[in-house]
Design an enzyme around this catalytic site. Structure first.
Site, short mmCIF file in Angstrom:
data_model
loop_
_atom_site.label_atom_id
_atom_site.label_comp_id
_atom_site.label_asym_id
_atom_site.label_seq_id
_atom_site.Cartn_x
_atom_site.Cartn_y
_atom_site.Cartn_z
N SER A 102 32.90 -11.05 60.11
CA SER A 102 33.56 -11.41 58.85
C SER A 102 34.85 -10.61 58.78
O SER A 102 34.80 -9.39 58.53
CB SER A 102 32.69 -11.06 57.65
N LYS A 162 33.89 -17.84 54.17
CA LYS A 162 33.05 -16.63 54.08
C LYS A 162 33.46 -15.76 52.89
O LYS A 162 32.60 -15.26 52.16
CB LYS A 162 33.12 -15.83 55.39
N LYS A 186 34.06 -4.25 51.96
CA LYS A 186 35.00 -4.76 52.98
C LYS A 186 35.26 -6.25 52.73
O LYS A 186 36.41 -6.71 52.73
CB LYS A 186 34.39 -4.52 54.36
P1 NAD Z 1 27.14 -3.37 62.78
O1 NAD Z 1 28.08 -2.30 62.42
O2 NAD Z 1 25.66 -3.15 62.68
O3 NAD Z 1 27.41 -3.84 64.32
C1 NAD Z 1 28.67 -3.88 64.92
C2 NAD Z 1 28.53 -3.52 66.40
O4 NAD Z 1 29.81 -3.60 67.02
C3 NAD Z 1 28.00 -2.10 66.63
O5 NAD Z 1 26.89 -2.13 67.50
C4 NAD Z 1 29.20 -1.37 67.26
O6 NAD Z 1 28.81 -0.37 68.20
C5 NAD Z 1 29.93 -2.52 67.94
N1 NAD Z 1 31.35 -2.24 68.17
C6 NAD Z 1 32.26 -1.81 67.26
N2 NAD Z 1 33.47 -1.69 67.84
C7 NAD Z 1 33.31 -2.04 69.14
C8 NAD Z 1 34.19 -2.11 70.27
N3 NAD Z 1 35.48 -1.77 70.15
N4 NAD Z 1 33.68 -2.50 71.45
C9 NAD Z 1 32.37 -2.83 71.58
N5 NAD Z 1 31.49 -2.78 70.56
C10 NAD Z 1 31.95 -2.39 69.35
O7 NAD Z 1 27.58 -4.64 61.93
P2 NAD Z 1 26.68 -5.93 61.53
O8 NAD Z 1 25.90 -5.63 60.31
O9 NAD Z 1 26.01 -6.45 62.75
O10 NAD Z 1 27.85 -6.93 61.07
C11 NAD Z 1 28.76 -7.52 61.99
C12 NAD Z 1 29.65 -8.46 61.21
O11 NAD Z 1 28.84 -9.47 60.57
C13 NAD Z 1 30.43 -7.77 60.08
O12 NAD Z 1 31.71 -8.34 60.00
C14 NAD Z 1 29.60 -8.08 58.84
O13 NAD Z 1 30.38 -8.08 57.66
C15 NAD Z 1 29.06 -9.46 59.17
N6 NAD Z 1 27.81 -9.81 58.51
C16 NAD Z 1 26.81 -8.88 58.38
C17 NAD Z 1 25.63 -9.23 57.72
C18 NAD Z 1 24.50 -8.24 57.54
O14 NAD Z 1 23.53 -8.56 56.81
N7 NAD Z 1 24.54 -7.06 58.18
C19 NAD Z 1 25.47 -10.53 57.22
C20 NAD Z 1 26.49 -11.46 57.41
C21 NAD Z 1 27.66 -11.08 58.05
#
Ligand code: NAD
Length: 304
Positions: free
Chosen positions: A103, A178, A246
């Site tokens: 997102s 979104k 965010k």
């Molecule tokens: P998270 O922080 O748990 O996971 C992100 C992952 O990306 C981590 O494992 C991190 O190590 C990795 N990462 C970050 N920078 C990196 C890089 N430069 N190279 C390689 N890996 C890298 O986040 P999440 O909860 O999985 O959410 C991901 C996206 O989905 C976000 O944009 C969030 O807003 C969206 N989202 C989350 C949810 C939820 O319920 N958690 C629901 C809908 C949408």
């Protein structure tokens, strides 16, 4: 064997194996795709390779895939992975597709898509709704921006992760959808918080109010799920305040850039700011109710 359980020639790269991505990657493997993955977090990579994924070792290590999926926290993370040193933009083949399911900013997304298009790489923005449960069960709602024919090519990949796949429009339209979703969710959560706090302050059982409201015009997922959290006094994340803030920041930036007034969203963003400033950034987004209960004198104030 159904397509969902079959094997596919398409090789998928996947970057970002966090709360959401680890399940989405697992579902792609289950659907028979060859998956090569990368994350900065070693344990996350080990978990997915344990399920049959291959460790790409770096961003460049996944760039040879036909389709690369990114599921990263925020706009700067996606920009780094695409255009930073050894980023995907310089390494992916002409004719391949990037699907960004994070997102992030709709405005930045359009810029990224235009830049990739100049290199012959198609991009879909495909953010999701449904939480980690939806990611785990493969039942996400996926909101897609980008060319329809690219979506059709990628549909089997998206279908392995979600059940509702909506083509919203051109590049950036998925991300606009979104932020619209997040505006509606946040205002709903505040509505539930105010409604149940009003019941309690009036000496009326909020559980009975919630049950009655669920049978009428005020019925909503927020009333159902977040309302139950309020009754249970359970504000453990869930969807963290940090991510909700965010997303509302992205909504307010988009509103400001397009001239769409978002007065209620702006107010709720301030309330999330109070939660963040008082040590509650890691709580669930439903903790707007906790804050309101403090404001109403129903519980002592938060941590000093
Ligand atoms: P998270 O922080 O748990 O996971 C992100 C992952 O990306 C981590 O494992 C991190 O190590 C990795 N990462 C970050 N920078 C990196 C890089 N430069 N190279 C390689 N890996 C890298 O986040 P999440 O909860 O999985 O959410 C991901 C996206 O989905 C976000 O944009 C969030 O807003 C969206 N989202 C989350 C949810 C939820 O319920 N958690 C629901 C809908 C949408």
């Amino acid at each position: 064997m159904t397509q969902a359980e079959g094997s596919h020639d398409t090789q998928i790269g996947f970057i970002g194996l966090g709360v959401m991505g680890r399940w989405m990657a697992a579902n792609l493997i289950k659907a028979g795709f060859r998956l090569v993955v990368h994350d900065l977090n070693r344990a996350a990579v080990d978990e997915v390779t344990g399920k049959g994924g291959v460790d790409g070792g770096s961003i460049a290590g996944v760039a040879a895939a036909d389709i690369v999926v990114t599921m990263l926290p925020d706009t700067p993370d996606v920009e780094t992975v695409l255009f930073g040193p050894d980023g995907l933009a310089g390494a992916m083949r002409s004719g391949s597709v990037l699907i960004d399911m994070s997102s992030i900013s709709p405005i930045a997304t359009r810029r990224f898509a235009a830049d990739l298009a100049e290199r012959g790489i198609a991009m879909l923005d495909a953010p999701v709704s449904g939480g980690f449960q939806g990611a785990q069960n493969g039942t996400l709602s996926i909101m897609v921006g980008g060319a329809e024919e690219v979506l059709e090519r990628c549909r089997p990949v998206l279908a392995a992760m979600g059940t509702t796949i909506s083509h919203i429009g051109e590049s950036g339209a998925g991300q606009v959808c979104k932020v619209c979703n997040q505006v509606a969710v946040a205002i709903n959560i505040q509505a539930v918080a105010e409604s149940l706090t009003l019941a309690r302050k009036s000496g009326v059982d909020p559980a009975k109010v919630r049950a009655a409201l669920l049978g009428g015009f005020a019925r909503s997922t927020a009333l159902d799920l977040h309302g139950q959290r309020v009754l249970d006094d359970n504000f453990a994340a869930g969807f963290r305040v940090a991510l909700q803030r965010k997303d509302l920041k992205l909504a307010l930036e988009t509103g400001s850039a397009t001239g769409a007034p978002l007065p209620a969203t702006a107010l709720i963003q301030e309330l999330y700011g109070v939660l963040a400033a008082t040590g509650r950034i890691g709580l669930d987004n439903s903790s707007l109710a906790l804050l309101l209960e403090e404001m109403a004198g129903l519980r002592p104030g938060g941590p000093a």
